[in-house]
Design a protein around this motif. Structure first.
Motif, PDB file in Angstrom:
ATOM      1  N   PHE A 240      13.428  67.111  22.305  1.00  0.00           N
ATOM      2  CA  PHE A 240      14.387  68.110  22.751  1.00  0.00           C
ATOM      3  C   PHE A 240      13.783  69.506  22.571  1.00  0.00           C
ATOM      4  O   PHE A 240      13.050  69.763  21.615  1.00  0.00           O
ATOM      5  CB  PHE A 240      15.681  68.028  21.953  1.00  0.00           C
ATOM      6  N   CYS A 241      14.115  70.403  23.484  1.00  0.00           N
ATOM      7  CA  CYS A 241      13.492  71.724  23.466  1.00  0.00           C
ATOM      8  C   CYS A 241      14.497  72.772  23.925  1.00  0.00           C
ATOM      9  O   CYS A 241      15.064  72.660  25.009  1.00  0.00           O
ATOM     10  CB  CYS A 241      12.270  71.733  24.387  1.00  0.00           C
ATOM     11  N   ALA A 242      14.700  73.790  23.107  1.00  0.00           N
ATOM     12  CA  ALA A 242      15.583  74.899  23.473  1.00  0.00           C
ATOM     13  C   ALA A 242      14.801  76.060  24.064  1.00  0.00           C
ATOM     14  O   ALA A 242      15.368  77.120  24.328  1.00  0.00           O
ATOM     15  CB  ALA A 242      16.373  75.371  22.255  1.00  0.00           C
ATOM     16  N   GLY A 243      13.501  75.868  24.274  1.00  0.00           N
ATOM     17  CA  GLY A 243      12.663  76.919  24.836  1.00  0.00           C
ATOM     18  C   GLY A 243      11.430  77.140  23.988  1.00  0.00           C
ATOM     19  O   GLY A 243      11.466  76.993  22.766  1.00  0.00           O
ATOM     20  N   ALA A 244      10.326  77.495  24.637  1.00  0.00           N
ATOM     21  CA  ALA A 244       9.054  77.699  23.936  1.00  0.00           C
ATOM     22  C   ALA A 244       8.780  79.189  23.775  1.00  0.00           C
ATOM     23  O   ALA A 244       8.600  79.902  24.763  1.00  0.00           O
ATOM     24  CB  ALA A 244       7.913  77.045  24.713  1.00  0.00           C
TER      25      ALA A 244
ATOM     26  N   ARG B 166      11.263  83.609  23.702  1.00  0.00           N
ATOM     27  CA  ARG B 166      11.154  82.530  24.681  1.00  0.00           C
ATOM     28  C   ARG B 166      10.817  83.093  26.064  1.00  0.00           C
ATOM     29  O   ARG B 166      11.349  84.116  26.477  1.00  0.00           O
ATOM     30  CB  ARG B 166      12.461  81.739  24.751  1.00  0.00           C
ATOM     31  N   GLN B 167       9.937  82.393  26.757  1.00  0.00           N
ATOM     32  CA  GLN B 167       9.527  82.848  28.080  1.00  0.00           C
ATOM     33  C   GLN B 167      10.661  82.640  29.085  1.00  0.00           C
ATOM     34  O   GLN B 167      11.531  81.779  28.904  1.00  0.00           O
ATOM     35  CB  GLN B 167       8.263  82.117  28.516  1.00  0.00           C
ATOM     36  N   TRP B 168      10.648  83.418  30.156  1.00  0.00           N
ATOM     37  CA  TRP B 168      11.729  83.391  31.138  1.00  0.00           C
ATOM     38  C   TRP B 168      11.912  82.006  31.741  1.00  0.00           C
ATOM     39  O   TRP B 168      13.033  81.570  32.002  1.00  0.00           O
ATOM     40  CB  TRP B 168      11.468  84.410  32.243  1.00  0.00           C
ATOM     41  N   ARG B 169      10.832  81.295  31.968  1.00  0.00           N
ATOM     42  CA  ARG B 169      10.924  79.947  32.542  1.00  0.00           C
ATOM     43  C   ARG B 169      11.893  79.074  31.748  1.00  0.00           C
ATOM     44  O   ARG B 169      12.615  78.247  32.318  1.00  0.00           O
ATOM     45  CB  ARG B 169       9.522  79.323  32.571  1.00  0.00           C
ATOM     46  N   CYS B 170      11.940  79.243  30.435  1.00  0.00           N
ATOM     47  CA  CYS B 170      12.805  78.407  29.604  1.00  0.00           C
ATOM     48  C   CYS B 170      14.283  78.731  29.808  1.00  0.00           C
ATOM     49  O   CYS B 170      15.144  77.876  29.594  1.00  0.00           O
ATOM     50  CB  CYS B 170      12.436  78.566  28.131  1.00  0.00           C
ATOM     51  N   TYR B 171      14.585  79.955  30.216  1.00  0.00           N
ATOM     52  CA  TYR B 171      15.972  80.340  30.461  1.00  0.00           C
ATOM     53  C   TYR B 171      16.522  79.711  31.739  1.00  0.00           C
ATOM     54  O   TYR B 171      17.734  79.639  31.922  1.00  0.00           O
ATOM     55  CB  TYR B 171      16.087  81.863  30.560  1.00  0.00           C
TER      56      TYR B 171
END
Length: 395
Positions: A178-182, A246-251
């Motif tokens: 599981f990942c909430a963003g890098a 967190r990078q924008w891609r993760c949002y």
């Protein structure tokens, strides 16, 4: 692949590059992503499906081996499954991410073939990683391999196997965490400075989690006087800081729970965690291959399955469900303002946005993105450069 300190891992041209095929863009989940599983399959949990993707079983459990359980970030389930794969599951090795040798604030892709390898490389890495950069190691391995990565990594690997027959043949099992963003590398560097590490070259080791549940963020370095120093932060303290980077891609990611993996693992946050409590894992079997492999590992004594309960998934990760709902509003804002927008098919985001979010959250999902489009200049092309210190660390 190289590290752009503000953005994360990015591809950079090398001398005499191979002719472009477009395959990388075709498999990139940041550009497009589509669910193609059979939604009529009676074995799937149809109550969870709209919000959580394909789910066959949900378990709470942990690695049976005490050292793997303690060293892992959340009960060591992924490590235990990987160990079973190479010792009894007929797999040649495991492709995953580890702290980079000589530069532990950065990551590198490794191919583990022994228990010692896996134990040395346990623990979450809240920093940019790109395990798909070494899929060739799976293709050339003497037997099938396990791939472990973020949900986006697994989604990319699954799409790549459709274009590469050798990869399709050798990709034996996929495990996502599981990942909430890098967070970007900038986040780690700033947190290191906050605890007194001015030069990342002085680092001897850096763990983001593990050695307990949820574990401590722990940096060990040599100071200017040559003395070894250690700084520790709780998981809550470190993540509260790092998540701001967190990078924008993760949002704008639709999958935070490994919906394209055979097995996905995370933390069972459905209850408070007591100090000193041994780690537990939330384990989601998403495909028949993953479910069968999980039960084989349990029967062989590698993993302990304690409680089977589908409700553990939404109870443990309500924040990720809210993130899924907010995505619909973010994509609407991107389209309305002419910013690049990914194409997602088979993710019922509007339903989650409409039913799960309050009025304030709905408004924020659109208004907040509108502000970010301007602040982050999301309508403009960005000149991304590989960072000098990360390039020298890799040399």
């Amino acid at each position: 692949m190289g590290d752009a300190v503000e953005f994360g891992r990015r591809p950079f041209l090398v001398e005499r590059p191979a002719p472009e095929t477009g395959d990388a863009l075709r498999v990139c989940p940041g550009a497009s992503l589509e669910h193609t599983f059979d939604r009529s399959d009676p074995a799937l949990d149809h109550d969870l499906m709209p919000s959580w993707g394909p789910v066959l079983e949900v378990w709470e459990g942990h690695a049976a081996a005490g050292d793997l359980r303690r060293a892992g970030s959340s009960g060591g389930a992924a490590s235990a499954l990987a160990l079973f794969a190479i010792e009894q599951g007929g797999m040649a090795g495991v492709l995953h991410t580890a702290a980079r040798k000589g530069a532990p604030h950065l990551n590198e892709t490794v191919y583990s073939t022994t228990r010692a390898d896996l134990l040395a490389n346990t623990g979450s890495r809240y920093a940019p990683a790109s395990p798909c950069d070494s899929l060739g190691l799976i293709e050339t391995a003497p037997a099938p391999s396990v791939f472990i990565g973020k949900p986006c990594d697994v989604a990319a690997a699954q799409r790549a196997r459709r274009l590469r027959p050798a990869l399709d043949e050798k990709l034996g099992l996929t495990i996502a965490f599981f990942c909430a963003g890098a967070p970007s590398t900038r986040g780690t560097l700033e947190l290191l400075r906050r605890v007194g590490v001015e030069d990342p070259a002085s680092l001897k080791s850096l763990r983001y989690r593990g050695d307990g549940w949820p574990g401590m963020w722990t940096a060990v370095w040599t100071d200017s006087a040559g003395e070894e120093r250690t700084a520790r932060l709780s998981y809550a303290e470190s993540w509260d800081f790092l998540q701001r980077y967190r990078q924008w891609r993760c949002y704008i990611c639709p999958d935070h729970t490994g919906e394209f993996a055979d097995i996905a693992v995370g933390d069972p946050w459905y209850r408070p965690i007591e100090d000193g409590e041994p780690g537990k894992s939330l384990i989601v079997a998403r495909t028949p291959r993953g479910r069968d492999f999980l039960h084989r590992a349990a029967a062989a004594g590698y993993i302990t399955l304690e409680t089977k309960d589908a409700s553990l998934l939404p109870r443990s990760q309500p924040n990720l469900l809210a993130t899924r709902g907010g995505l619909w509003g973010r994509l609407v804002a991107l389209r309305l303002l002419g910013a690049p927008t990914p194409r997602y098919i088979g993710f019922p985001m509007f339903r989650v946005w409409l039913r799960r979010l309050g009025l304030k959250q709905k408004t924020q999902s659109i208004a907040g993105t509108t502000k970010r489009i301007g602040r982050k200049r999301l309508r403009r092309r960005v000149d991304v450069r590989e960072d000098d210190h990360t390039r020298s660390a890799a040399a």
